[in-house]
Design a protein around this motif. Sequence first.
Motif, PDB file in Angstrom:
ATOM      1  N   LYS A  97       0.805  -1.216   0.000  1.00 45.27           N
ATOM      2  CA  LYS A  97       0.000   0.000   0.000  1.00 45.27           C
ATOM      3  C   LYS A  97       0.844   1.275   0.000  1.00 45.27           C
ATOM      4  N   ILE A  98       2.173   1.143   0.115  1.00 49.83           N
ATOM      5  CA  ILE A  98       3.027   2.332   0.145  1.00 49.83           C
ATOM      6  C   ILE A  98       3.220   2.966  -1.227  1.00 49.83           C
ATOM      7  N   PRO A  99       3.490   2.190  -2.310  1.00 51.98           N
ATOM      8  CA  PRO A  99       3.693   2.832  -3.622  1.00 51.98           C
ATOM      9  C   PRO A  99       2.577   3.766  -4.066  1.00 51.98           C
ATOM     10  N   PRO A 100       1.269   3.439  -3.850  1.00 56.89           N
ATOM     11  CA  PRO A 100       0.224   4.370  -4.296  1.00 56.89           C
ATOM     12  C   PRO A 100       0.259   5.726  -3.584  1.00 56.89           C
ATOM     13  N   VAL A 101       0.826   5.787  -2.356  1.00 58.43           N
ATOM     14  CA  VAL A 101       0.845   7.056  -1.605  1.00 58.43           C
ATOM     15  C   VAL A 101       2.240   7.667  -1.584  1.00 58.43           C
ATOM     16  N   LEU A 102       3.160   7.106  -2.367  1.00 60.11           N
ATOM     17  CA  LEU A 102       4.544   7.589  -2.323  1.00 60.11           C
ATOM     18  C   LEU A 102       4.666   9.017  -2.853  1.00 60.11           C
ATOM     19  N   LEU A 103       3.965   9.333  -3.935  1.00 59.72           N
ATOM     20  CA  LEU A 103       4.046  10.691  -4.488  1.00 59.72           C
ATOM     21  C   LEU A 103       3.485  11.734  -3.514  1.00 59.72           C
ATOM     22  N   PRO A 104       2.275  11.513  -2.926  1.00 60.73           N
ATOM     23  CA  PRO A 104       1.817  12.475  -1.912  1.00 60.73           C
ATOM     24  C   PRO A 104       2.773  12.587  -0.730  1.00 60.73           C
ATOM     25  N   ALA A 105       3.383  11.474  -0.321  1.00 61.57           N
ATOM     26  CA  ALA A 105       4.329  11.523   0.793  1.00 61.57           C
ATOM     27  C   ALA A 105       5.567  12.345   0.438  1.00 61.57           C
ATOM     28  N   LEU A 106       6.082  12.174  -0.789  1.00 62.93           N
ATOM     29  CA  LEU A 106       7.239  12.953  -1.230  1.00 62.93           C
ATOM     30  C   LEU A 106       6.903  14.441  -1.305  1.00 62.93           C
ATOM     31  N   ALA A 107       5.741  14.759  -1.864  1.00 64.25           N
ATOM     32  CA  ALA A 107       5.338  16.161  -1.964  1.00 64.25           C
ATOM     33  C   ALA A 107       5.168  16.783  -0.580  1.00 64.25           C
ATOM     34  N   LEU A 108       4.519  16.046   0.313  1.00 62.14           N
ATOM     35  CA  LEU A 108       4.305  16.553   1.669  1.00 62.14           C
ATOM     36  C   LEU A 108       5.635  16.710   2.408  1.00 62.14           C
ATOM     37  N   ALA A 109       6.545  15.766   2.200  1.00 65.46           N
ATOM     38  CA  ALA A 109       7.858  15.854   2.835  1.00 65.46           C
ATOM     39  C   ALA A 109       8.632  17.078   2.335  1.00 65.46           C
ATOM     40  N   ALA A 110       8.569  17.334   1.028  1.00 67.97           N
ATOM     41  CA  ALA A 110       9.277  18.490   0.467  1.00 67.97           C
ATOM     42  C   ALA A 110       8.719  19.802   1.023  1.00 67.97           C
ATOM     43  N   VAL A 111       7.385  19.909   1.066  1.00 65.98           N
ATOM     44  CA  VAL A 111       6.760  21.147   1.544  1.00 65.98           C
ATOM     45  C   VAL A 111       7.056  21.374   3.020  1.00 65.98           C
ATOM     46  N   PRO A 123      22.514  35.172  10.586  1.00 67.07           N
ATOM     47  CA  PRO A 123      21.912  34.370   9.497  1.00 67.07           C
ATOM     48  C   PRO A 123      22.399  32.934   9.433  1.00 67.07           C
ATOM     49  N   LYS A 124      23.710  32.700   9.623  1.00 65.86           N
ATOM     50  CA  LYS A 124      24.193  31.321   9.559  1.00 65.86           C
ATOM     51  C   LYS A 124      23.528  30.455  10.630  1.00 65.86           C
ATOM     52  N   GLY A 125      23.402  30.985  11.827  1.00 66.62           N
ATOM     53  CA  GLY A 125      22.734  30.245  12.893  1.00 66.62           C
ATOM     54  C   GLY A 125      21.260  30.033  12.614  1.00 66.62           C
ATOM     55  N   ARG A 126      20.637  30.998  11.936  1.00 66.65           N
ATOM     56  CA  ARG A 126      19.228  30.837  11.584  1.00 66.65           C
ATOM     57  C   ARG A 126      19.027  29.666  10.624  1.00 66.65           C
ATOM     58  N   TRP A 127      19.915  29.583   9.616  1.00 66.31           N
ATOM     59  CA  TRP A 127      19.806  28.468   8.664  1.00 66.31           C
ATOM     60  C   TRP A 127      20.074  27.127   9.354  1.00 66.31           C
ATOM     61  N   ARG A 128      21.040  27.108  10.272  1.00 66.15           N
ATOM     62  CA  ARG A 128      21.315  25.854  10.998  1.00 66.15           C
ATOM     63  C   ARG A 128      20.103  25.437  11.824  1.00 66.15           C
ATOM     64  N   ALA A 129      19.460  26.405  12.486  1.00 64.38           N
ATOM     65  CA  ALA A 129      18.273  26.092  13.288  1.00 64.38           C
ATOM     66  C   ALA A 129      17.166  25.518  12.423  1.00 64.38           C
ATOM     67  N   GLY A 130      16.936  26.132  11.257  1.00 58.93           N
ATOM     68  CA  GLY A 130      15.887  25.625  10.378  1.00 58.93           C
ATOM     69  C   GLY A 130      16.168  24.235   9.855  1.00 58.93           C
ATOM     70  N   GLY A 131      17.410  23.996   9.418  1.00 59.26           N
ATOM     71  CA  GLY A 131      17.746  22.677   8.898  1.00 59.26           C
ATOM     72  C   GLY A 131      17.682  21.588   9.947  1.00 59.26           C
ATOM     73  N   THR A 132      17.954  21.939  11.203  1.00 57.98           N
ATOM     74  CA  THR A 132      17.945  20.947  12.278  1.00 57.98           C
ATOM     75  C   THR A 132      16.545  20.457  12.589  1.00 57.98           C
ATOM     76  N   LEU A 133      15.534  21.285  12.381  1.00 60.00           N
ATOM     77  CA  LEU A 133      14.165  20.949  12.788  1.00 60.00           C
ATOM     78  C   LEU A 133      13.424  20.040  11.806  1.00 60.00           C
ATOM     79  N   VAL A 134      14.033  19.704  10.683  1.00 58.01           N
ATOM     80  CA  VAL A 134      13.308  19.005   9.611  1.00 58.01           C
ATOM     81  C   VAL A 134      12.888  17.584  10.000  1.00 58.01           C
TER      82      VAL A 134
END
Length: 396
Positions: free
Chosen positions: A286-300, A320-331
């Motif tokens: 059941k994963i392949p049929p929902v893979l595209l929505p999962a990828l899109a949701l993950a990207a957004v 700014p450098k610390g701001r980008w690090r904070a954002g990337g860490t929360l993903v």
Amino acid sequence: MHSSALFLIEFGALILALGLLGRFAGRLRMSPIPLYLLAGLAFGEGGLLPLGASEEFVAVGAEIGVILLLLMLGLEYTAGDLVSNLRAHYPAGLVDAALNALPGAAVALLLGWGPVAAVVLAGVTWISSSGVIAKILGDLGRLGNRETPVVLSILVLEDLSMAAYLPILTALLAGVGLVAGSITLAIALGAAAVVLFLAVRYGRHISRFVSSDDPEKLLLVVLGLTLLVAGLAQQVQVSAAVGAFLVGIALSGEVAEGAHSLLAPLRDLFAAVFFVFFGLTTDPAKIPPVLLPALALAAVTALTKIVTGYWAAGRAGIAPKGRWRAGGTLVARGEFSIVIAGLAVTAGIEPALGPLATAYVLILVLLGPLTARCTEPVATRLSRRRHASVSTAEAR
């Protein structure tokens, strides 16, 4: 006798496989969560080696795993820390909820799953993985960075929001009416408020009552109290996980430290069992049929988490450098996204919700360490290129 032997063989093989997978993940310096989920897919219905005799025991172990995850989370914070974090960083928590919960709700509604599934998927996309992010911060040596308190504050606010979100979700999944759901929510919030008040005013006395110099007695008392409160909470239609979280908050000082060290191995064991059980309940086909929505949701939602961290760190005066690090860490998403999806799967809300959540978490738990490392260097490089192009244009 034969079924007992089969149970021991199956469960022993499962635990051994989890240990080997955890060791392999450690060598790769990655979270073992995706490997545990894949193991569950392999051992579940439609997988390579379906379990039979031990599946019921695994289900009980998975429930204990959720309770221990929330208990250990509560032990990380004192009531005073929670109150101060709420006062100082609640705007960041509101932005975090708006940017990251709405995409999940929107996707569920677009897929025609209904409002209850929208609330579930909103929680799945909203909550970052505290465990994975803590490991990332330690591995990258960022625990002392200026942006790290901002990241931790957002995680604390997300964890606190679980105390209100889980009772609402439980009521919706149970199909109770508006009045009954309001009563359930009022009970949960009232219990949380009472526990916070008692923890602030009488935390030392509660900890002294639980405290013991004997590690065995301390382990038994804390574990027994947690399971008892979790069971009572579930009995009154409040999430067992919330009850465990509140017990963790009520304990502080040396008792919390001692309980944390004693319960950590149990937490890791039963949490691994929980991830496997979630995989068991998901049909790999059941994963392949929902893979595209999962990828899109993950990207957004990867982008919205980066925006959340960048904005929150900027509000705290971080460069700014610390701001980008904070954002990337929360993903990274992980354990609590699976906990939320697991409640919906158990309630039978939407058959495709479990596979979508599994694919979504697998993507972001693998992507999270990469964004934590690469977001700041990539943003810096792009900024330099933009400044260079602007300077060239001005020179022309």
